[in-house]
Design a protein around this motif. Structure first.
Motif, PDB file in Angstrom:
ATOM      1  N   GLN A 125      19.446 -34.695  -5.310  1.00 46.35           N
ATOM      2  CA  GLN A 125      20.130 -33.427  -5.578  1.00 46.35           C
ATOM      3  C   GLN A 125      19.242 -32.469  -6.377  1.00 46.35           C
ATOM      4  N   SER A 126      18.012 -32.295  -5.868  1.00 46.49           N
ATOM      5  CA  SER A 126      17.050 -31.408  -6.539  1.00 46.49           C
ATOM      6  C   SER A 126      17.283 -29.959  -6.109  1.00 46.49           C
ATOM      7  N   HIS A 127      18.420 -29.430  -6.498  1.00 47.40           N
ATOM      8  CA  HIS A 127      18.815 -28.109  -6.036  1.00 47.40           C
ATOM      9  C   HIS A 127      18.345 -27.001  -6.960  1.00 47.40           C
ATOM     10  N   LYS A 128      18.229 -25.821  -6.382  1.00 47.98           N
ATOM     11  CA  LYS A 128      17.899 -24.610  -7.124  1.00 47.98           C
ATOM     12  C   LYS A 128      18.892 -23.505  -6.755  1.00 47.98           C
ATOM     13  N   LEU A 129      19.054 -22.577  -7.676  1.00 48.33           N
ATOM     14  CA  LEU A 129      19.932 -21.436  -7.465  1.00 48.33           C
ATOM     15  C   LEU A 129      19.085 -20.229  -7.092  1.00 48.33           C
ATOM     16  N   LEU A 130      19.384 -19.611  -5.952  1.00 50.92           N
ATOM     17  CA  LEU A 130      18.688 -18.413  -5.498  1.00 50.92           C
ATOM     18  C   LEU A 130      19.563 -17.203  -5.807  1.00 50.92           C
ATOM     19  N   ILE A 131      18.995 -16.214  -6.497  1.00 48.53           N
ATOM     20  CA  ILE A 131      19.753 -15.042  -6.942  1.00 48.53           C
ATOM     21  C   ILE A 131      19.102 -13.776  -6.413  1.00 48.53           C
ATOM     22  N   ASN A 132      19.907 -12.829  -5.980  1.00 46.18           N
ATOM     23  CA  ASN A 132      19.412 -11.468  -5.742  1.00 46.18           C
ATOM     24  C   ASN A 132      20.494 -10.466  -6.129  1.00 46.18           C
ATOM     25  N   THR A 133      20.086  -9.243  -6.416  1.00 44.17           N
ATOM     26  CA  THR A 133      20.998  -8.193  -6.852  1.00 44.17           C
ATOM     27  C   THR A 133      20.424  -6.850  -6.453  1.00 44.17           C
TER      28      THR A 133
END
Length: 405
Positions: free
Chosen positions: A53-61
């Motif tokens: 579960q090596s997850h990352k959060l991808l953000i854009n705005t």
């Protein structure tokens, strides 16, 4: 001098490393390059990342140039905050192809196995339509692919969904071309399916299709080879069904909503922890979460209720879940209209299922020079405008899969 066996590197060392480090190690020697360029290693690395579960959060705005990444582990182990890392988005690579796009953050359609699908609307367009450009991008390797445009003459707005079809090992996009915001069932103009493996679009047979005219949101959420949308067909009812599309048999179906779901209340459909989940928010009152049971009986169980008063706001506005962490906590985002003067309103909170409590959370690391609006001085102040998806680091290539170039 004795040398370490190749299997030690491939199975016990390389698999645990981030993609960026592995890409650098390809240049060390031929033996390592041979290991790291092997498709079998790419599959092993992906499976290892999924298993752990090596997850990352991808953000854009729309107020910030580009995309940012935050490690799930950093969120789970932090003391109320985590650092964001700037990513290289490939839009400038396709700038000679993508003409006249609006200079704002593209819409995230979803992510699977390290591939992220984004849509870039044309200048001045509020909704996704036939002129919208779609890219499939691997943020870890920086590879990307601009999709071929379907041969469309229909100007109506489009509803999209991105998913992974495991049987043919293919990544697909479903495009529902819907021409009206009027309520009631209607004959949807067209349903198209894109295959990354063949790099081609096809029109779904059997149309026009009898579907609800309003989907909320316009991008679907995907799970186990199906894409789901909240939909409604009555002006008196906010959401009255879930519409699902199965990629394998290419058929639509309806799913029930929780029996105790309130009508005319903000409702959010998503996938969290490998399960279809629904959030509902009564303005200023509470946030409630249901999760569909994993026994395939399509039954819902209520697993969370947050009292709105714990957010230090008089009129909090729930914007949706951000990500589910492997320590059992859930990151949520809020906006607000009024707040108590003695306390700072909470915009990002971590919810603990064990204690039924919330704690403040902040994301740091976005340079002021990267902001499109210089008057915005703190990133937490623009939380209400960002969108996000969870992704995983992988070597899956959007170009390697395509056979139709």
């Amino acid at each position: 001098m004795a040398t370490l066996p190749t299997e030690l590197f491939s199975h016990h060392i390389f698999l645990k490393l981030p993609v960026k480090s592995i890409l650098r190690f390809k240049c060390v020697c031929r033996a390592w390059s041979h290991i790291l360029c092997d498709p079998e290693f790419a599959t092993m690395h992906l499976n290892h990342a999924i298993q752990h579960q090596s997850h990352k959060l991808l953000i854009n705005t729309p107020f910030v140039k580009g995309f940012y990444s935050v490690d799930h582990q950093a969120i789970a182990s932090s003391g109320g905050g985590a650092e964001a890392v700037k990513l290289h988005f490939p839009l400038e690579v396709h700038q000679h192809i993508v003409q006249g796009i609006r200079q704002q953050a593209p819409e995230i359609l979803g992510s699977f196995n390290g591939l992220v699908c984004v849509a870039v609307k044309q200048q001045g367009k509020r909704y996704i339509d036939k002129n919208t450009k779609i890219l499939i991008w691997n943020p870890s390797t920086r590879e990307s692919k601009l999709l071929r445009e379907p041969n469309l003459s229909i100007e109506d707005f489009h509803i999209l969904g991105f998913a992974y079809d495991a049987i043919p090992d293919d990544y697909k996009i479903v495009r529902i071309i819907n021409g009206s915001f009027s309520f009631s069932y209607q004959n949807t103009s067209q349903v198209d399916i894109y295959s990354l493996k063949t790099n081609s679009w096809k029109v779904m047979q059997g149309g026009p299709h009898n579907l609800p005219s309003v989907f909320n949101p316009r991008r679907g959420c995907a799970l186990n080879g199906s894409i789901y949308w909240l939909a409604y067909n009555s002006p008196e009812v906010e959401n009255n069904m879930i519409v699902g599309f199965d990629l394998r048999d290419e058929k639509f179906r309806e799913l029930p909503l929780p029996c105790d779901l309130e009508q005319e209340v903000f409702t959010y459909l998503t996938v969290l922890g490998g399960c279809l989940s629904i959030f509902q928010f009564n303005y200023g009152d509470e946030v409630v979460m249901w999760r569909m049971k994993e026994d395939k009986k399509e039954e819902w169980i209520k697993i969370m209720t947050i009292d709105g008063s714990s957010l230090h706001c008089r009129v909090p506005i729930f914007l949706g879940p951000v990500c589910y962490l492997k320590n059992g906590k859930l990151l949520l985002k809020f906006s607000f209209k009024k707040f108590n003067s003695s306390k700072t309103p909470r915009e990002l909170v971590l919810y603990d299922f064990k204690t039924n409590s919330v704690e403040d959370f902040h994301i740091h690391g976005i340079s002021k020079t990267e902001r499109l609006d210089p008057s915005i001085l703190s990133f937490p102040g623009i939380i209400r405008y960002f969108e996000e998806t969870t992704y995983i680091e992988s070597f899956v290539s959007p170009n390697f899969l395509s056979k139709g170039d």
